[in-house]
Scaffold this active site. Structure first.
Site, PDB file in Angstrom:
ATOM      1  N   TYR A 190       0.838  -1.192   0.000  1.00 51.01           N
ATOM      2  CA  TYR A 190       0.000   0.000   0.000  1.00 51.01           C
ATOM      3  C   TYR A 190       0.877   1.247   0.000  1.00 51.01           C
ATOM      4  O   TYR A 190       1.983   1.248   0.545  1.00 51.01           O
ATOM      5  CB  TYR A 190      -0.897   0.033   1.245  1.00 51.01           C
ATOM      6  CG  TYR A 190      -1.988  -1.002   1.259  1.00 51.01           C
ATOM      7  CD1 TYR A 190      -3.220  -0.761   0.651  1.00 51.01           C
ATOM      8  CD2 TYR A 190      -1.801  -2.227   1.895  1.00 51.01           C
ATOM      9  CE1 TYR A 190      -4.226  -1.702   0.678  1.00 51.01           C
ATOM     10  CE2 TYR A 190      -2.809  -3.182   1.919  1.00 51.01           C
ATOM     11  CZ  TYR A 190      -4.016  -2.911   1.311  1.00 51.01           C
ATOM     12  OH  TYR A 190      -5.011  -3.854   1.331  1.00 51.01           O
ATOM     13  N   TYR A 219       0.073 -10.257   0.211  1.00 48.87           N
ATOM     14  CA  TYR A 219       1.156  -9.781   1.064  1.00 48.87           C
ATOM     15  C   TYR A 219       1.105 -10.483   2.420  1.00 48.87           C
ATOM     16  O   TYR A 219       0.037 -10.910   2.877  1.00 48.87           O
ATOM     17  CB  TYR A 219       1.072  -8.266   1.246  1.00 48.87           C
ATOM     18  CG  TYR A 219      -0.227  -7.748   1.814  1.00 48.87           C
ATOM     19  CD1 TYR A 219      -0.478  -7.751   3.198  1.00 48.87           C
ATOM     20  CD2 TYR A 219      -1.214  -7.244   0.969  1.00 48.87           C
ATOM     21  CE1 TYR A 219      -1.671  -7.268   3.711  1.00 48.87           C
ATOM     22  CE2 TYR A 219      -2.408  -6.766   1.477  1.00 48.87           C
ATOM     23  CZ  TYR A 219      -2.627  -6.782   2.847  1.00 48.87           C
ATOM     24  OH  TYR A 219      -3.821  -6.303   3.356  1.00 48.87           O
ATOM     25  N   ARG A 224      -2.360 -12.457   3.226  1.00 52.70           N
ATOM     26  CA  ARG A 224      -3.656 -12.008   2.738  1.00 52.70           C
ATOM     27  C   ARG A 224      -3.771 -12.305   1.259  1.00 52.70           C
ATOM     28  O   ARG A 224      -2.854 -12.043   0.487  1.00 52.70           O
ATOM     29  CB  ARG A 224      -3.823 -10.488   2.926  1.00 52.70           C
ATOM     30  CG  ARG A 224      -3.885  -9.950   4.320  1.00 52.70           C
ATOM     31  CD  ARG A 224      -5.052 -10.419   5.172  1.00 52.70           C
ATOM     32  NE  ARG A 224      -6.276 -10.835   4.533  1.00 52.70           N
ATOM     33  CZ  ARG A 224      -7.283 -10.048   4.162  1.00 52.70           C
ATOM     34  NH1 ARG A 224      -7.210  -8.754   4.341  1.00 52.70           N
ATOM     35  NH2 ARG A 224      -8.379 -10.544   3.629  1.00 52.70           N
ATOM     36  N   HIS A 244      -6.793  -8.593  -2.812  1.00 50.24           N
ATOM     37  CA  HIS A 244      -8.128  -8.084  -2.536  1.00 50.24           C
ATOM     38  C   HIS A 244      -8.194  -6.584  -2.784  1.00 50.24           C
ATOM     39  O   HIS A 244      -7.180  -5.887  -2.823  1.00 50.24           O
ATOM     40  CB  HIS A 244      -8.544  -8.387  -1.089  1.00 50.24           C
ATOM     41  CG  HIS A 244      -7.647  -7.768  -0.056  1.00 50.24           C
ATOM     42  ND1 HIS A 244      -6.456  -8.338   0.333  1.00 50.24           N
ATOM     43  CD2 HIS A 244      -7.767  -6.617   0.660  1.00 50.24           C
ATOM     44  CE1 HIS A 244      -5.881  -7.568   1.243  1.00 50.24           C
ATOM     45  NE2 HIS A 244      -6.643  -6.516   1.458  1.00 50.24           N
ATOM     46  N   HIS A 253     -10.467  -3.204  -1.322  1.00 51.02           N
ATOM     47  CA  HIS A 253     -11.396  -2.708  -0.314  1.00 51.02           C
ATOM     48  C   HIS A 253     -12.470  -1.848  -0.989  1.00 51.02           C
ATOM     49  O   HIS A 253     -12.175  -1.076  -1.907  1.00 51.02           O
ATOM     50  CB  HIS A 253     -10.660  -1.856   0.718  1.00 51.02           C
ATOM     51  CG  HIS A 253      -9.602  -2.593   1.468  1.00 51.02           C
ATOM     52  ND1 HIS A 253      -9.814  -3.149   2.711  1.00 51.02           N
ATOM     53  CD2 HIS A 253      -8.307  -2.868   1.148  1.00 51.02           C
ATOM     54  CE1 HIS A 253      -8.696  -3.738   3.125  1.00 51.02           C
ATOM     55  NE2 HIS A 253      -7.773  -3.574   2.204  1.00 51.02           N
TER      56      HIS A 253
END
Length: 262
Positions: free
Chosen positions: A128, A167, A177, A180, A182
């Site tokens: 991110y 990640y 995870r 994905h 959000h």
């Protein structure tokens, strides 16, 4: 030299047939509470400290919480739903180009118009753009990882991006995870904001994700997984994934900030 990529266009223009029609009229359908995970789930480590120790209280909404905000097309920029270009500095971001599209629906299958849909994600390496993300994957200088769209009169939305990477995270040893995205969906007021995550069909990390394994209902989990949609893909440019968001009722999408019902 590579040819210039086509501009972002409505994926429905690639489809030979219309979307499914509404299911019919009727009042609110009760949500099946059994599909929700327990608040205290030791396999999801952070839930141990975040789960409530006492019974929850029900509070009435204030006027400000149920009367705003009101969104219009003038509030959005021309590249808000194009994550490939809305942060680009000197080229396109690295990664597999994809289109995500779908409809925001009520419990009868009717589209919810003029709803603000926000989305944010990691880059293709699984990182991110956030100061607290210290994963070793590099920051992509041409990718911001966030955008928004407003549903049309039929509840339809779409955006273009690169497929996010998986990640690791500090849950237990070797916890990862799945890839994905959000999502945040606004209703008619701030108190009606709903947040969820979309996953990708066929991802082998879905069955072993400590967060997803807390969801006891398989149908509820399946509704978080976006299937591949070749009819809406752009040839030689982008694959497409379909993700419908159902706000209420027995077929509603699981929302992580509304675990007690509709």
């Amino acid at each position: 030299m590579n040819a210039q990529a086509p501009a972002l266009r409505d994926p429905r223009l690639n489809r030979p047939e219309p979307f499914a029609s509404p299911l019919g009229d009727g009042g609110f359908f009760q949500r099946d509470r059994a599909m929700h995970p327990p608040a205290h789930a030791p396999g999801y480590k952070s839930s141990v400290l975040r789960s409530p120790r006492q019974a929850l209280l029900s509070l009435e909404n204030s006027v400000s919480e149920i009367t705003g905000p009101v969104f219009g097309h003038n509030d959005l920029g021309p590249l808000d739903n194009d994550l490939i270009r809305n942060y680009a500095k000197d080229g396109d971001p690295v990664g597999e180009r994809i289109i995500v599209h779908g409809r925001v629906l009520d419990e009868t299958g009717r589209g919810v118009p003029n709803t603000l849909v926000e989305f944010w994600q990691a880059n293709a390496g699984g990182r991110y753009r956030h100061k607290k993300d210290t994963y070793l994957a590099p920051i992509d200088p041409n990718f911001g990882g966030c955008g928004r769209a407003l549903t049309d009169d039929t509840g339809y939305y779409y955006f273009r991006t690169v497929k996010p990477g998986p990640y690791p995270w500090r849950n237990y040893v070797n916890s990862w995870r799945p890839a994905h995205i959000h999502f945040s969906v606004f209703g008619s007021g701030f108190a009606q904001r709903l947040i969820t995550q979309m996953y990708f069909e066929g991802d082998p990390l879905i069955p072993v994700c400590p967060i997803l394994t807390t969801i006891p209902d398989k149908d509820a989990l399946d509704r978080l997984v976006a299937p591949l949609d070749l009819n809406a893909s752009t040839p030689f440019d982008s694959l497409a994934y379909r993700f419908d968001i159902v706000l209420r009722g027995q077929r509603s999408t699981y929302f992580e900030n509304r675990t007690a019902g509709n």
